[in-house]
Structures are given as structure tokens and as C-alpha cells.
Design a protein around this motif. Sequence first.
Motif, PDB file in Angstrom:
ATOM      1  N   SER A 180       0.708  -1.135  -0.008  1.00  0.00           N
ATOM      2  CA  SER A 180       0.123   0.160   0.046  1.00  0.00           C
ATOM      3  C   SER A 180       0.794   1.155   0.006  1.00  0.00           C
ATOM      4  N   ARG A 181       0.352   2.422  -0.451  1.00  0.00           N
ATOM      5  CA  ARG A 181       0.942   3.641  -0.622  1.00  0.00           C
ATOM      6  C   ARG A 181       0.143   4.512   0.505  1.00  0.00           C
ATOM      7  N   ASP A 182       1.224   5.508   1.033  1.00  0.00           N
ATOM      8  CA  ASP A 182       0.818   6.530   1.858  1.00  0.00           C
ATOM      9  C   ASP A 182       1.315   7.495   1.847  1.00  0.00           C
ATOM     10  N   GLY A 183       1.265   8.406   0.759  1.00  0.00           N
ATOM     11  CA  GLY A 183       1.900   9.622   0.678  1.00  0.00           C
ATOM     12  C   GLY A 183       3.177   8.946  -0.032  1.00  0.00           C
ATOM     13  N   GLU A 184       4.091   9.545   0.396  1.00  0.00           N
ATOM     14  CA  GLU A 184       5.630   9.128  -0.009  1.00  0.00           C
ATOM     15  C   GLU A 184       6.051   7.851   0.322  1.00  0.00           C
ATOM     16  N   TYR A 185       5.294   6.953   1.317  1.00  0.00           N
ATOM     17  CA  TYR A 185       5.504   5.865   1.854  1.00  0.00           C
ATOM     18  C   TYR A 185       4.940   4.618   1.255  1.00  0.00           C
ATOM     19  N   VAL A 186       5.579   3.752   1.082  1.00  0.00           N
ATOM     20  CA  VAL A 186       5.254   2.442   0.315  1.00  0.00           C
ATOM     21  C   VAL A 186       5.492   1.278   1.528  1.00  0.00           C
ATOM     22  N   HIS A 187       4.394   0.521   1.934  1.00  0.00           N
ATOM     23  CA  HIS A 187       4.470  -0.431   2.988  1.00  0.00           C
ATOM     24  C   HIS A 187       4.108  -1.579   2.597  1.00  0.00           C
ATOM     25  N   VAL A 188       4.710  -2.758   2.962  1.00  0.00           N
ATOM     26  CA  VAL A 188       4.664  -4.382   2.410  1.00  0.00           C
ATOM     27  C   VAL A 188       4.311  -4.780   3.928  1.00  0.00           C
ATOM     28  N   ASP A 189       3.082  -5.253   3.961  1.00  0.00           N
ATOM     29  CA  ASP A 189       2.821  -5.941   5.216  1.00  0.00           C
ATOM     30  C   ASP A 189       2.380  -7.532   4.825  1.00  0.00           C
ATOM     31  N   VAL A 190       3.259  -8.454   5.471  1.00  0.00           N
ATOM     32  CA  VAL A 190       3.258  -9.929   5.417  1.00  0.00           C
ATOM     33  C   VAL A 190       2.764 -10.393   6.683  1.00  0.00           C
ATOM     34  N   GLN A 191       1.801 -11.610   6.289  1.00  0.00           N
ATOM     35  CA  GLN A 191       1.577 -12.335   7.531  1.00  0.00           C
ATOM     36  C   GLN A 191       1.710 -13.832   6.911  1.00  0.00           C
ATOM     37  N   ALA A 192       2.404 -14.881   7.802  1.00  0.00           N
ATOM     38  CA  ALA A 192       2.714 -16.426   7.596  1.00  0.00           C
ATOM     39  C   ALA A 192       2.593 -17.186   8.773  1.00  0.00           C
ATOM     40  N   ASN A 193       2.551 -18.105   8.596  1.00  0.00           N
ATOM     41  CA  ASN A 193       2.540 -18.961   9.840  1.00  0.00           C
ATOM     42  C   ASN A 193       4.163 -19.100  10.232  1.00  0.00           C
ATOM     43  N   ALA A 194       4.899 -19.024   9.501  1.00  0.00           N
ATOM     44  CA  ALA A 194       6.422 -18.828  10.091  1.00  0.00           C
ATOM     45  C   ALA A 194       7.382 -18.270   8.709  1.00  0.00           C
ATOM     46  N   PHE A 195       8.506 -17.821   8.934  1.00  0.00           N
ATOM     47  CA  PHE A 195       9.208 -17.113   7.621  1.00  0.00           C
ATOM     48  C   PHE A 195      10.457 -18.021   7.502  1.00  0.00           C
ATOM     49  N   LEU A 196      11.000 -18.155   6.334  1.00  0.00           N
ATOM     50  CA  LEU A 196      12.633 -18.559   6.294  1.00  0.00           C
ATOM     51  C   LEU A 196      13.495 -17.394   6.211  1.00  0.00           C
ATOM     52  N   HIS A 197      14.948 -17.723   6.490  1.00  0.00           N
ATOM     53  CA  HIS A 197      15.769 -16.746   6.748  1.00  0.00           C
ATOM     54  C   HIS A 197      15.882 -15.774   5.555  1.00  0.00           C
ATOM     55  N   HIS A 198      15.706 -14.290   5.655  1.00  0.00           N
ATOM     56  CA  HIS A 198      15.678 -13.341   4.985  1.00  0.00           C
ATOM     57  C   HIS A 198      14.408 -13.440   3.856  1.00  0.00           C
ATOM     58  N   MET A 199      13.322 -14.325   3.926  1.00  0.00           N
ATOM     59  CA  MET A 199      12.372 -14.475   3.189  1.00  0.00           C
ATOM     60  C   MET A 199      11.577 -13.054   2.812  1.00  0.00           C
ATOM     61  N   VAL A 200      11.431 -12.240   3.984  1.00  0.00           N
ATOM     62  CA  VAL A 200      10.568 -10.833   3.603  1.00  0.00           C
ATOM     63  C   VAL A 200      11.404 -10.174   2.833  1.00  0.00           C
ATOM     64  N   ARG A 201      12.724 -10.018   3.065  1.00  0.00           N
ATOM     65  CA  ARG A 201      13.513  -9.083   2.472  1.00  0.00           C
ATOM     66  C   ARG A 201      13.684  -9.397   1.009  1.00  0.00           C
ATOM     67  N   ASN A 202      13.820 -10.848   0.889  1.00  0.00           N
ATOM     68  CA  ASN A 202      14.062 -11.013  -0.634  1.00  0.00           C
ATOM     69  C   ASN A 202      12.774 -11.054  -1.364  1.00  0.00           C
ATOM     70  N   ILE A 203      11.797 -11.210  -0.882  1.00  0.00           N
ATOM     71  CA  ILE A 203      10.266 -11.050  -1.416  1.00  0.00           C
ATOM     72  C   ILE A 203      10.196  -9.546  -1.831  1.00  0.00           C
ATOM     73  N   VAL A 204      10.612  -8.414  -1.006  1.00  0.00           N
ATOM     74  CA  VAL A 204      10.455  -7.122  -1.173  1.00  0.00           C
ATOM     75  C   VAL A 204      11.483  -6.886  -2.203  1.00  0.00           C
ATOM     76  N   GLY A 205      12.721  -7.338  -2.227  1.00  0.00           N
ATOM     77  CA  GLY A 205      13.653  -6.886  -3.166  1.00  0.00           C
ATOM     78  C   GLY A 205      13.240  -7.373  -4.740  1.00  0.00           C
ATOM     79  N   SER A 206      12.457  -8.510  -4.687  1.00  0.00           N
ATOM     80  CA  SER A 206      11.872  -8.620  -6.167  1.00  0.00           C
ATOM     81  C   SER A 206      10.830  -7.904  -6.373  1.00  0.00           C
ATOM     82  N   LEU A 207       9.851  -7.650  -5.598  1.00  0.00           N
ATOM     83  CA  LEU A 207       8.604  -6.739  -5.519  1.00  0.00           C
ATOM     84  C   LEU A 207       9.184  -5.245  -6.141  1.00  0.00           C
TER      85      LEU A 207
END
Length: 262
Positions: A180-207
Motif C-alpha cells: 500500500s502507498r501512504d503519500g511518499e511511503y510504501v508499506h509491505v505487510d506480510v503475515q505467515a505461519n512462519a518465515f524463512l531466513h531473509h524471506m521477507v526482505r527477498n520478497i520485497v527485493g523482487s517486488l
Amino acid sequence: MRYALGVEYDGTGLFGWQRLGKPGTEAVPTVQQMLEEALSSVADAPVDTVCAGRTDAGVHARCQVVHFDSDAAREPRGWMLGATSRLPQAVCVRWCVPVAEDFSARFSARARRYRYSILNRPMRPALGRQYLSWVRQPLDAEAMHRAAQALVGERDFSAFRTVHCQAPHARRDLQRIAVSRDGEYVHVDVQANAFLHHMVRNIVGSLLLVGQGGQPGSWIAELLAGRDRTLAGPTAPPGGLVFVGPLYPPGCGLPPEVTLPG
């Protein structure tokens, strides 16, 4: 007695959650090491902690949930105030509650939530910069959101795990992802049962590559299906990532912010 804590920390300059080094060696500043030293001082005895989800170096937490056992006769308020008074300014215990002896901060959790925040403007941030990533090129947040929906569900996230990940398998149930975008800010909100090492940051890097127009929206689904980390985007910087907190069943008796709806 077993207690659960809600711990807030600024990960800037820290080496993540997990205690590093061996007893008798010089300690590296980690949240677990500092928290255990503070709790042990309050208890006047050694205290070991278990957390809901380990965070990497430089990553922050709004409400990391921790449990520990102690025979020391202390009220929850005493644990909370006593530990916080012995912690650096970057770490505090927000709440403390007694829990059942079979409660586990790690295994009782049903979900974990992260937010990644990006300042999207030509000039770098001055205020709040330790909690933001900065991207100067315009981002299409709607395109990022549409592409990200391919990740929802129980999937093999091999394409988004670091080579150093020690998890026995890469299957995770990603319950929700929203960009989502809020003015100059873009937020990526993620919910999962569990995460892998660097999983969120790697997803964001691709997005981010999708948001900048360097890749089509369909590319995220292709990466997921291909399971090849070398084809995905770079790992996003740690500073923009905040562990919002885990979620537990109502019967655990924890505060509403970490409790699933009844």
C-alpha cells in the motif's frame, strides 16, 4: 513459573535477536543476550529465553514475544520494570504476563507478521531513517500488490530464502501480503505461519523490481514456481523491516495485540 514478555527494540547497531558466542567469550550485542542478562539480574539467577521468531541484524520489533521460566518470586510488573531499567534505550519490555507451563512463544504461535517500509521520493530521509528503506525511483505500489498475491497460500519459497537458511524445508503458509502507498511511503505487510531466513526482505527485493517497471507482474509467480534464488531480486536492506509480532490462540491469555480474534 512461566512468563511471557512483549519486547520492543530498535535493531540498529545490534546483531539481531539470537545470542552469539560461547559463555566466557566477549558478548556480541544481541537482543537475547541483553534481555537474558537483565532478567537474570532481576531473578538473581540465570534466565534463558525463547522468542516467537528470530530477527536478523538491523531488524526492529514492535512486539517480539518471549517466554522464560523462573522460581524467583517477582510480580509481572517487577519483571517488566526491573528488566527494562537494566536494558539499553533501544530495548524495552512492554508487558509481562504469567502463562501456562506448556505455553511456548515459538510453538504456540499461529502466525507472524512483518511490515517493510520504504520512503519513495528523490531525496533520502533525515527523520526516521533507521526505520526506512529508501528508493528514489517512482514505485507502482498497485502493481507490486497485484504481483504479490501469487505468493498467498502454502507454497515452496525456495526462491526467496537465503543460502544460509537452516530450515529443513522451504514450505510456508503465507496468509496475507499487501502493498500500500501512504503519500511518499510504501508499506509491505506480510503475515505467515512462519518465515524463512531473509524471506521477507527477498520478497520485497523482487517486488521492488516490479514496482520500478523492470519486471512484469507475472515474474513473481514465475520466480515462485522456479524455486531458484539466483534468479530473484536482491535482498532488501534490513532497516526498513519491523517484526510487528506473532499471533496466538485466545486461550493463551496474552494481550489483544498478539491474540487471534475469538
